[in-house]
Design an enzyme around this catalytic site. Structure first.
Site, PDB file in Angstrom:
ATOM      1  N   CYS A 145      24.444  86.274 -34.147  1.00 54.97           N
ATOM      2  CA  CYS A 145      25.488  87.053 -34.503  1.00 54.97           C
ATOM      3  C   CYS A 145      26.372  86.324 -35.321  1.00 54.97           C
ATOM      4  O   CYS A 145      26.806  87.009 -35.931  1.00 54.97           O
ATOM      5  CB  CYS A 145      26.094  86.761 -32.850  1.00 54.97           C
ATOM      6  SG  CYS A 145      26.601  85.071 -32.384  1.00 54.97           S
ATOM      7  N   HIS A 160      30.615  83.872 -29.426  1.00 56.45           N
ATOM      8  CA  HIS A 160      29.894  85.878 -30.113  1.00 56.45           C
ATOM      9  C   HIS A 160      30.673  85.779 -30.815  1.00 56.45           C
ATOM     10  O   HIS A 160      31.828  85.944 -30.953  1.00 56.45           O
ATOM     11  CB  HIS A 160      29.661  85.720 -28.770  1.00 56.45           C
ATOM     12  CG  HIS A 160      28.534  87.285 -28.968  1.00 56.45           C
ATOM     13  ND1 HIS A 160      27.592  86.678 -28.995  1.00 56.45           N
ATOM     14  CD2 HIS A 160      29.353  88.563 -29.476  1.00 56.45           C
ATOM     15  CE1 HIS A 160      26.877  88.448 -29.850  1.00 56.45           C
ATOM     16  NE2 HIS A 160      27.621  89.069 -29.998  1.00 56.45           N
ATOM     17  N   HIS A 193      26.598  93.605 -33.878  1.00 55.82           N
ATOM     18  CA  HIS A 193      26.518  92.235 -33.332  1.00 55.82           C
ATOM     19  C   HIS A 193      25.084  92.308 -32.730  1.00 55.82           C
ATOM     20  O   HIS A 193      24.200  92.919 -32.828  1.00 55.82           O
ATOM     21  CB  HIS A 193      27.246  92.690 -31.985  1.00 55.82           C
ATOM     22  CG  HIS A 193      27.118  92.330 -30.612  1.00 55.82           C
ATOM     23  ND1 HIS A 193      27.058  92.143 -29.540  1.00 55.82           N
ATOM     24  CD2 HIS A 193      26.127  93.827 -30.153  1.00 55.82           C
ATOM     25  CE1 HIS A 193      26.391  92.197 -28.374  1.00 55.82           C
ATOM     26  NE2 HIS A 193      26.309  93.495 -29.130  1.00 55.82           N
TER      27      HIS A 193
END
Length: 359
Positions: free
Chosen positions: A274, A322, A334
């Site tokens: 990520c 994240h 993402h």
């Protein structure tokens, strides 16, 4: 017979899974054994109920999240190790240069001492008395004085260089210790990531094919709405209404990465995690971001969720584990998790933790 009864009631040896994963696997194993009739008799302990497919899916999701947390720690340790490596290399080079200069100074001092020894060391008054050319002797005496000054300067310089070299080597030793610690952290986080992903795979293997497919559909729905959202051909093109040209470039890069696989620790060009994706996207726009989620959140001013614009970084979970790149319309691009490629997903899919506008 007594020995057999005692061994039958011993606690089973702990397997490779830990925590909830171990309990899930153990429950599945006991349930299967009971079905096969291998656990019988009134004295046998009742088997724990087998976990439901929903419970297995929840545990798999938890393991994937824990692996992502460990991945960001791994990324941070890797960045710190790279910094320490550069520091050690720089100090090693500096020590080599200083050693070369010190050896040159020592050689010059040795040559001067050898020349004086070969020239003798008569008392100046006697040399003047014996000299047939007093003027020539006085000129030579002034050379000897200057040579003495030069010798004194060389000695002083050598002492100074030895002291500086000692300090450089001490700093190099300290950085080498830091590097060893960072490498130990890397090994620790790498082991944790691999263990959690292995646990997740083992649990998924306990599901039927239909149950695994249902889990993938559920996970896709939470992270972007299914495979179509991970297909670049399904992504609308055209200019991005970003607050600046660099933000638009970052979004364009992220669009081009859609469909590429998630690989922990990867920063492209063929795979990403990520924070690796957001770092690569902004690098394509000429902006250098830190490597981890918990450092990227400080890469610019914090902004309210209501102020989001394309190119902003959006962060999730309480531990800032994240990150995605906002593209407008409540959507982000993402890299979700292992097995799920880079895709578009709603920002509302995960617990929102904050947003940053890259300066």
């Amino acid at each position: 017979m007594a020995a057999h009864r005692r061994s039958a009631h011993r606690k089973p040896k702990q397997g490779p899974l830990g925590g909830a994963a171990a309990r899930t696997a153990a429950g599945l194993a006991l349930a299967g054994a009971a079905t096969a009739g291998s656990v019988t008799g009134a004295g046998a302990a009742p088997a724990e109920p087998a976990p439901t497919a929903a419970q297995v899916r929840a545990e798999v999701d938890r393991l994937y999240h824990d692996a992502e947390v460990a991945t960001e720690k791994y990324n941070g340790a890797k960045e710190a190790a790279a910094t320490a490596t550069r520091a050690v290399d720089a100090l090693t080079d500096e020590a080599a240069r200083r050693t070369a200069r010190l050896n040159t100074a020592r050689h010059a001092l040795g040559s001067l001492a050898t020349a004086q020894y070969r020239g003798g060391a008569l008392d100046p008054a006697l040399q003047l008395a014996l000299s047939s050319d007093p003027d020539a002797f006085l000129r030579r005496a002034s050379y000897l004085d200057r040579a003495g000054d030069r010798q004194s300067g060389l000695l002083s310089g050598i002492r100074r260089q030895v002291s500086q070299l000692t300090r450089v080597k001490a700093r190099a030793d300290q950085e080498t210790e830091r590097l060893a610690a960072r490498r130990a952290e890397l090994r620790e986080h790498r082991t944790a990531i691999r263990a959690k992903l292995a646990d997740a795979r083992r649990l998924l293997d306990t599901l039927t094919a239909d149950e695994r497919a249902a889990h993938e559909r559920s996970a896709d729905a939470r992270h972007g709405g299914g495979p179509a959202r991970a297909d670049r051909s399904a992504v609308p093109g055209g200019p991005v209404a970003a607050p600046g040209s660099r933000a638009a470039q970052a979004v364009d890069f992220a669009r081009g990465a859609i469909g590429k696989p998630y690989v922990w620790g990867a920063t492209g060009p063929n795979a990403f995690d990520c924070s690796g994706l957001t770092q690569a996207a902004w690098k394509a726009a000429g902006v250098s971001l830190p490597r981890t989620t918990y450092t990227q959140i400080n890469a610019g001013p914090r902004i309210a969720r209501s102020e989001l614009a394309p190119g902003d970084l959006v962060f999730f979970y309480s531990g800032i584990s994240h990150v995605g790149l906002y593209i407008g319309g409540g959507q982000m691009i993402h890299a979700p998790r292992p097995g799920a490629p880079v895709r578009i997903a709603p920002v509302d899919d995960m617990p929102f933790a904050g947003a940053t506008r890259v300066a």
